[in-house]
Structure formats: structure tokens, C-alpha cells
Design a protein around this motif. Structure first.
Motif, PDB file in Angstrom:
ATOM      1  N   TYR A   1      30.097 -54.816  23.429  1.00  0.00           N
ATOM      2  CA  TYR A   1      28.948 -53.908  23.371  1.00  0.00           C
ATOM      3  C   TYR A   1      29.001 -52.893  24.505  1.00  0.00           C
ATOM      4  CZ  TYR A   1      24.194 -52.186  23.367  1.00  0.00           C
ATOM      5  OH  TYR A   1      23.102 -51.368  23.343  1.00  0.00           O
ATOM      6  N   ASP A   2      28.761 -51.640  24.179  1.00  0.00           N
ATOM      7  CA  ASP A   2      28.727 -50.553  25.153  1.00  0.00           C
ATOM      8  C   ASP A   2      27.357 -49.893  25.062  1.00  0.00           C
ATOM      9  OD1 ASP A   2      29.123 -48.411  26.815  1.00  0.00           O
ATOM     10  OD2 ASP A   2      30.622 -47.429  25.569  1.00  0.00           O
ATOM     11  N   PRO A   3      26.514 -50.001  26.115  1.00  0.00           N
ATOM     12  CA  PRO A   3      25.161 -49.444  26.015  1.00  0.00           C
ATOM     13  C   PRO A   3      25.123 -47.918  25.962  1.00  0.00           C
ATOM     14  CG  PRO A   3      25.565 -50.289  28.210  1.00  0.00           C
ATOM     15  CD  PRO A   3      26.742 -50.668  27.376  1.00  0.00           C
ATOM     16  N   SER A   4      26.234 -47.239  26.257  1.00  0.00           N
ATOM     17  CA  SER A   4      26.233 -45.785  26.228  1.00  0.00           C
ATOM     18  C   SER A   4      26.675 -45.223  24.881  1.00  0.00           C
ATOM     19  CB  SER A   4      27.163 -45.242  27.316  1.00  0.00           C
ATOM     20  OG  SER A   4      28.507 -45.583  27.041  1.00  0.00           O
ATOM     21  N   ARG A   5      26.960 -46.079  23.920  1.00  0.00           N
ATOM     22  CA  ARG A   5      27.457 -45.633  22.620  1.00  0.00           C
ATOM     23  C   ARG A   5      26.367 -45.738  21.567  1.00  0.00           C
ATOM     24  NH1 ARG A   5      32.155 -48.456  19.016  1.00  0.00           N
ATOM     25  NH2 ARG A   5      31.956 -47.031  17.280  1.00  0.00           N
ATOM     26  N   TYR A   6      26.350 -44.754  20.649  1.00  0.00           N
ATOM     27  CA  TYR A   6      25.432 -44.793  19.510  1.00  0.00           C
ATOM     28  C   TYR A   6      26.152 -45.489  18.358  1.00  0.00           C
ATOM     29  CZ  TYR A   6      22.506 -43.244  15.648  1.00  0.00           C
ATOM     30  OH  TYR A   6      21.696 -43.208  14.544  1.00  0.00           O
ATOM     31  N   TYR A   7      25.589 -46.570  17.846  1.00  0.00           N
ATOM     32  CA  TYR A   7      26.239 -47.354  16.808  1.00  0.00           C
ATOM     33  C   TYR A   7      25.782 -46.998  15.407  1.00  0.00           C
ATOM     34  CZ  TYR A   7      28.238 -50.251  20.422  1.00  0.00           C
ATOM     35  OH  TYR A   7      28.954 -50.681  21.491  1.00  0.00           O
ATOM     36  N   GLY A   8      24.956 -45.995  15.260  1.00  0.00           N
ATOM     37  CA  GLY A   8      24.506 -45.583  13.938  1.00  0.00           C
ATOM     38  C   GLY A   8      25.578 -44.763  13.225  1.00  0.00           C
ATOM     39  N   LYS A   9      25.208 -44.216  12.079  1.00  0.00           N
ATOM     40  CA  LYS A   9      26.131 -43.412  11.291  1.00  0.00           C
ATOM     41  C   LYS A   9      26.459 -42.127  12.055  1.00  0.00           C
ATOM     42  CE  LYS A   9      26.584 -41.204   6.808  1.00  0.00           C
ATOM     43  NZ  LYS A   9      25.899 -40.816   5.572  1.00  0.00           N
ATOM     44  N   PRO A  10      27.744 -41.798  12.237  1.00  0.00           N
ATOM     45  CA  PRO A  10      28.094 -40.587  12.972  1.00  0.00           C
ATOM     46  C   PRO A  10      27.627 -39.329  12.234  1.00  0.00           C
ATOM     47  CG  PRO A  10      30.074 -41.850  12.403  1.00  0.00           C
ATOM     48  CD  PRO A  10      28.899 -42.547  11.801  1.00  0.00           C
ATOM     49  N   ASP A  11      27.256 -38.331  13.002  1.00  0.00           N
ATOM     50  CA  ASP A  11      26.791 -37.072  12.435  1.00  0.00           C
ATOM     51  C   ASP A  11      27.463 -35.931  13.197  1.00  0.00           C
ATOM     52  OD1 ASP A  11      25.444 -35.296  10.860  1.00  0.00           O
ATOM     53  OD2 ASP A  11      23.470 -35.677  11.686  1.00  0.00           O
ATOM     54  N   THR A  12      27.254 -34.731  12.738  1.00  0.00           N
ATOM     55  CA  THR A  12      27.825 -33.559  13.387  1.00  0.00           C
ATOM     56  C   THR A  12      27.273 -33.429  14.800  1.00  0.00           C
ATOM     57  OG1 THR A  12      27.834 -32.491  11.229  1.00  0.00           O
ATOM     58  CG2 THR A  12      28.176 -31.083  13.138  1.00  0.00           C
ATOM     59  N   ALA A  13      28.146 -33.170  15.757  1.00  0.00           N
ATOM     60  CA  ALA A  13      27.711 -32.976  17.135  1.00  0.00           C
ATOM     61  C   ALA A  13      26.861 -31.711  17.233  1.00  0.00           C
ATOM     62  CB  ALA A  13      28.911 -32.880  18.060  1.00  0.00           C
ATOM     63  N   PHE A  14      25.911 -31.703  18.165  1.00  0.00           N
ATOM     64  CA  PHE A  14      25.013 -30.550  18.306  1.00  0.00           C
ATOM     65  C   PHE A  14      25.793 -29.274  18.604  1.00  0.00           C
ATOM     66  CE2 PHE A  14      22.180 -27.868  20.911  1.00  0.00           C
ATOM     67  CZ  PHE A  14      21.218 -27.605  19.947  1.00  0.00           C
ATOM     68  N   ALA A  15      26.870 -29.383  19.374  1.00  0.00           N
ATOM     69  CA  ALA A  15      27.668 -28.207  19.727  1.00  0.00           C
ATOM     70  C   ALA A  15      28.368 -27.613  18.503  1.00  0.00           C
ATOM     71  CB  ALA A  15      28.701 -28.574  20.785  1.00  0.00           C
ATOM     72  N   ASP A  16      28.574 -28.404  17.449  1.00  0.00           N
ATOM     73  CA  ASP A  16      29.269 -27.928  16.251  1.00  0.00           C
ATOM     74  C   ASP A  16      28.326 -27.456  15.151  1.00  0.00           C
ATOM     75  OD1 ASP A  16      31.620 -28.605  17.517  1.00  0.00           O
ATOM     76  OD2 ASP A  16      31.675 -30.608  16.622  1.00  0.00           O
ATOM     77  N   VAL A  17      27.021 -27.533  15.384  1.00  0.00           N
ATOM     78  CA  VAL A  17      26.040 -27.138  14.363  1.00  0.00           C
ATOM     79  C   VAL A  17      25.851 -25.630  14.396  1.00  0.00           C
ATOM     80  CG1 VAL A  17      23.635 -27.360  13.637  1.00  0.00           C
ATOM     81  CG2 VAL A  17      24.864 -29.342  14.499  1.00  0.00           C
ATOM     82  N   LYS A  18      25.926 -25.020  13.209  1.00  0.00           N
ATOM     83  CA  LYS A  18      25.678 -23.579  13.102  1.00  0.00           C
ATOM     84  C   LYS A  18      24.175 -23.347  12.987  1.00  0.00           C
ATOM     85  CE  LYS A  18      30.089 -22.526  10.902  1.00  0.00           C
ATOM     86  NZ  LYS A  18      30.739 -23.787  11.117  1.00  0.00           N
ATOM     87  N   ILE A  19      23.746 -22.158  13.313  1.00  0.00           N
ATOM     88  CA  ILE A  19      22.318 -21.832  13.296  1.00  0.00           C
ATOM     89  C   ILE A  19      21.716 -22.092  11.913  1.00  0.00           C
ATOM     90  CG2 ILE A  19      20.634 -19.967  13.567  1.00  0.00           C
ATOM     91  CD1 ILE A  19      21.714 -20.458  16.195  1.00  0.00           C
ATOM     92  N   SER A  20      22.447 -21.749  10.854  1.00  0.00           N
ATOM     93  CA  SER A  20      21.906 -21.941   9.501  1.00  0.00           C
ATOM     94  C   SER A  20      21.773 -23.423   9.150  1.00  0.00           C
ATOM     95  CB  SER A  20      22.801 -21.244   8.474  1.00  0.00           C
ATOM     96  OG  SER A  20      24.108 -21.794   8.515  1.00  0.00           O
ATOM     97  N   GLU A  21      22.565 -24.295   9.796  1.00  0.00           N
ATOM     98  CA  GLU A  21      22.515 -25.725   9.518  1.00  0.00           C
ATOM     99  C   GLU A  21      21.531 -26.476  10.416  1.00  0.00           C
ATOM    100  OE1 GLU A  21      26.511 -26.795  10.333  1.00  0.00           O
ATOM    101  OE2 GLU A  21      27.293 -25.909   8.495  1.00  0.00           O
TER     102      GLU A  21
END
Length: 104
Positions: A29-49
Motif C-alpha cells: 500500500y502506498d498512501p500517496s497513490r490514487y487507487y481508483g480508475k485512472p483518468d486524464t491528467a489535469f495538465a492534458d485536459v483541453k479547455i473544451s473538455e
């Protein structure tokens, strides 16, 4: 009995692993990791998305606390806990204290 069940419902998950965590799949177990379903990183999100990306976020106090906890543990593991940690964590603390002292 009803009061006990209400308290258990409110604090029942505190100190437990996240529901998405599976030790056979994820390993230790790593407390700094998110174990949910991966999603697009905020830096990769376009304004329209952005509206759709924000709609997929969990918006409750528990999710906010979990996000701050993951951020804290990422900071701990990067700056405080390495074998050869430098002065970065101390300087970050001092700069943060100076910043918050100017606000008051």
C-alpha cells in the motif's frame, strides 16, 4: 444502538484501506497513490473538455480530504523521507510560514 450505527457510518472507513485497493494487484500500500480508475491528467485536459472532466470528479468532503492526504504523502516521500534529503523541505516550511504570517 441507533447512535452507535450513525457514528460507525460516519467514521467507519477511517484507518481502512481504500475500497479500490487490492493487495494482489497493487502490491504494498502506498498512501500517496490514487487507487481508483485512472483518468486524464489535469495538465492534458483541453479547455473544451474541462466541464466533462470536472463532472467526473467526486465532490464531497471525504474526497477533498483524501486528495489533500495524497498530496501530503507525495510531499513527504519526495522531500522529507528520502535517505539523502536536503534542506528543501525545511525551506518550503519556512516560506509557507512566512506566506501565512503575511496574511494575518
Amino acid at each position: 444502538m441507533a447512535v452507535f450505527q450513525m457514528i460507525q457510518k460516519l467514521v467507519g472507513d477511517i484507518g481502512q484501506y481504500p475500497k479500490e485497493y487490492n493487495s494482489k494487484v497493487h502490491g504494498p500500500y502506498d498512501p500517496s497513490r490514487y487507487y481508483g480508475k485512472p483518468d486524464t491528467a489535469f495538465a492534458d485536459v483541453k479547455i473544451s473538455e474541462l466541464p466533462g472532466w470536472l463532472a467526473r470528479r467526486r465532490k464531497n468532503p471525504r474526497a477533498l480530504v483524501q486528495a489533500f492526504s495524497r498530496g501530503y504523502w507525495r510531499w513527504q516521500m519526495k522531500y522529507v523521507q528520502p535517505k539523502r534529503s536536503g534542506v528543501a523541505s525545511y525551506l518550503q516550511f519556512v516560506v509557507g510560514a512566512m506566506f501565512f504570517s503575511t496574511l494575518t
